[in-house]
Design a protein around this motif. Structure first.
Motif, short mmCIF file in Angstrom:
data_model
loop_
_atom_site.label_atom_id
_atom_site.label_comp_id
_atom_site.label_asym_id
_atom_site.label_seq_id
_atom_site.Cartn_x
_atom_site.Cartn_y
_atom_site.Cartn_z
N GLY A 1 22.88 -36.93 15.76
CA GLY A 1 22.90 -37.69 16.76
C GLY A 1 22.45 -37.50 18.10
O GLY A 1 20.92 -36.43 17.82
N ARG A 2 23.58 -37.42 19.12
CA ARG A 2 22.99 -36.51 20.07
C ARG A 2 23.61 -35.04 20.76
O ARG A 2 23.50 -34.76 21.91
N LYS A 3 23.95 -35.07 20.05
CA LYS A 3 24.88 -33.84 20.12
C LYS A 3 24.65 -32.43 19.45
O LYS A 3 24.61 -32.88 18.44
#
Length: 98
Positions: free
Chosen positions: A67-69
């Motif tokens: 995801g964004r991590k």
């Protein structure tokens, strides 16, 4: 009489690095957060020990995005596996001679 600790690997003197290598020896890969949780360490403490093992070329670091991590996982290298086995063999030999 031969020095009983001569064949021990100094990098594995730390119980934390010993723990990291033990976990990596039996798992294909382990995430930073899993290592932190299993060994009950702070981010900084674990990162310092992982850096030492990485500099010795005993582990591979794989950074990816989930995801964004960012997700960082570690795996043992062939050199790391061989060095860790030699260290464990030296410990066994030392124990048998006592």
């Amino acid at each position: 009489m031969k020095n009983p600790i001569a064949d021990l690997n100094k990098i594995f003197d730390s119980r934390i690095r010993l723990g990291v290598m033990s976990l990596l020896a039996v798992n294909e890969n382990v995430s930073f957060n899993e290592l932190k949780e299993m060994l009950a360490l702070t981010d900084g403490n674990l990162a310092s020990h992982l850096n030492t093992l990485e500099q010795a070329q005993y582990l591979n670091v794989n950074k990816a995005f989930v995801g964004r991590k960012t997700s960082t996982t570690y795996s043992i290298t062939a050199l790391g596996k061989q060095s860790f086995k030699m260290h464990l063999d030296a410990l066994e030999k030392m124990i048998r001679t006592i």
